[in-house]
Design a protein around this motif. Structure first.
Motif, mmCIF file in Angstrom:
data_model
loop_
_atom_site.group_PDB
_atom_site.id
_atom_site.type_symbol
_atom_site.label_atom_id
_atom_site.label_comp_id
_atom_site.label_asym_id
_atom_site.label_seq_id
_atom_site.Cartn_x
_atom_site.Cartn_y
_atom_site.Cartn_z
ATOM 1 N N MET A 18 33.188 43.988 30.646
ATOM 2 C CA MET A 18 32.073 43.356 31.331
ATOM 3 C C MET A 18 31.783 42.017 30.671
ATOM 4 S SD MET A 18 28.258 44.825 31.913
ATOM 5 C CE MET A 18 27.642 44.454 33.514
ATOM 6 N N CYS A 19 31.454 41.042 31.461
ATOM 7 C CA CYS A 19 31.059 39.718 30.983
ATOM 8 C C CYS A 19 29.652 39.446 31.505
ATOM 9 C CB CYS A 19 32.029 38.664 31.487
ATOM 10 S SG CYS A 19 31.578 36.981 31.029
ATOM 11 N N VAL A 20 28.797 38.909 30.631
ATOM 12 C CA VAL A 20 27.390 38.690 30.970
ATOM 13 C C VAL A 20 26.983 37.260 30.629
ATOM 14 C CG1 VAL A 20 25.034 39.444 30.440
ATOM 15 C CG2 VAL A 20 26.864 41.115 30.547
ATOM 16 N N LEU A 21 26.236 36.635 31.521
ATOM 17 C CA LEU A 21 25.612 35.340 31.262
ATOM 18 C C LEU A 21 24.209 35.617 30.749
ATOM 19 C CD1 LEU A 21 25.596 32.157 31.690
ATOM 20 C CD2 LEU A 21 24.414 32.674 33.826
ATOM 21 N N ARG A 22 23.859 35.022 29.600
ATOM 22 C CA ARG A 22 22.521 35.205 29.030
ATOM 23 C C ARG A 22 21.848 33.855 28.868
ATOM 24 N NH1 ARG A 22 25.593 38.894 25.975
ATOM 25 N NH2 ARG A 22 25.055 41.042 26.458
ATOM 26 N N ALA A 23 20.582 33.812 29.240
ATOM 27 C CA ALA A 23 19.760 32.615 29.080
ATOM 28 C C ALA A 23 18.500 33.028 28.349
ATOM 29 C CB ALA A 23 19.404 32.039 30.453
ATOM 30 N N VAL A 65 28.483 38.881 35.207
ATOM 31 C CA VAL A 65 29.476 37.908 35.658
ATOM 32 C C VAL A 65 30.769 38.611 36.057
ATOM 33 C CG1 VAL A 65 30.895 35.967 34.875
ATOM 34 C CG2 VAL A 65 28.466 36.057 34.275
ATOM 35 N N SER A 66 31.106 39.681 35.337
ATOM 36 C CA SER A 66 32.313 40.452 35.620
ATOM 37 C C SER A 66 32.059 41.920 35.314
ATOM 38 C CB SER A 66 33.470 39.956 34.755
ATOM 39 O OG SER A 66 34.602 40.789 34.918
ATOM 40 N N ASP A 67 32.547 42.775 36.191
ATOM 41 C CA ASP A 67 32.464 44.216 35.967
ATOM 42 C C ASP A 67 33.764 44.772 35.392
ATOM 43 O OD1 ASP A 67 29.841 44.489 36.869
ATOM 44 O OD2 ASP A 67 30.473 44.643 38.953
ATOM 45 N N ALA A 68 34.724 43.879 35.104
ATOM 46 C CA ALA A 68 35.993 44.334 34.522
ATOM 47 C C ALA A 68 35.717 44.974 33.163
ATOM 48 C CB ALA A 68 36.948 43.153 34.370
ATOM 49 N N PRO A 69 36.459 46.010 32.797
ATOM 50 C CA PRO A 69 36.235 46.675 31.512
ATOM 51 C C PRO A 69 36.535 45.747 30.332
ATOM 52 C CG PRO A 69 38.171 47.582 32.599
ATOM 53 C CD PRO A 69 37.553 46.629 33.550
ATOM 54 N N TRP A 70 35.949 46.088 29.181
ATOM 55 C CA TRP A 70 36.118 45.293 27.966
ATOM 56 C C TRP A 70 37.589 45.097 27.633
ATOM 57 C CZ3 TRP A 70 31.930 42.834 26.738
ATOM 58 C CH2 TRP A 70 30.682 43.406 26.954
ATOM 59 N N SER A 71 38.410 46.064 27.944
ATOM 60 C CA SER A 71 39.835 46.008 27.602
ATOM 61 C C SER A 71 40.624 45.048 28.498
ATOM 62 C CB SER A 71 40.444 47.402 27.679
ATOM 63 O OG SER A 71 40.313 47.913 28.991
#
Length: 96
Positions: A1-6, A54-60
């Motif tokens: 998972m990818c996350v945008l943080r502000a 941003v993305s639901d793809a797994p960490w791997s």
């Protein structure tokens, strides 16, 4: 998972989130407990901010996350540029 943080200690997160087209999934406010009750440790958020998936793809699957992030950043480039100029914002970044 990818996350945008502000986030920012003087960032008016409610005002921004009210008008954004970004798909915000989490909001936190300065002074609120880090953990919900009854698990609260007494620690509080030092800044206000939000998170966007941003993305639901797994960490791997880093390559998939990067590809998703590129598409997300292109699709939301105007809104992210607007966010980057918001008064009180101190940090804006992606977490992979």
């Amino acid at each position: 998972m990818c996350v945008l943080r502000a986030l920012g200690s003087h960032f008016n997160v409610d005002r921004f989130v009210e008008k954004t087209s970004l798909p915000v999934f989490r909001i936190y406010r300065r002074g609120e407990p880090l953990r919900p009750r009854p698990k609260s440790t007494g620690l509080k958020h030092a800044a206000s901010g939000f998170s966007v998936a941003v993305s639901d793809a797994p960490w791997s699957k880093l390559a998939s996350q990067i590809a998703d992030a590129e598409r997300f950043l292109f699709k939301h480039r105007r809104e992210i540029a607007r966010l980057s100029r918001v008064r009180g914002l101190q940090s804006l970044g992606l977490g992979f």
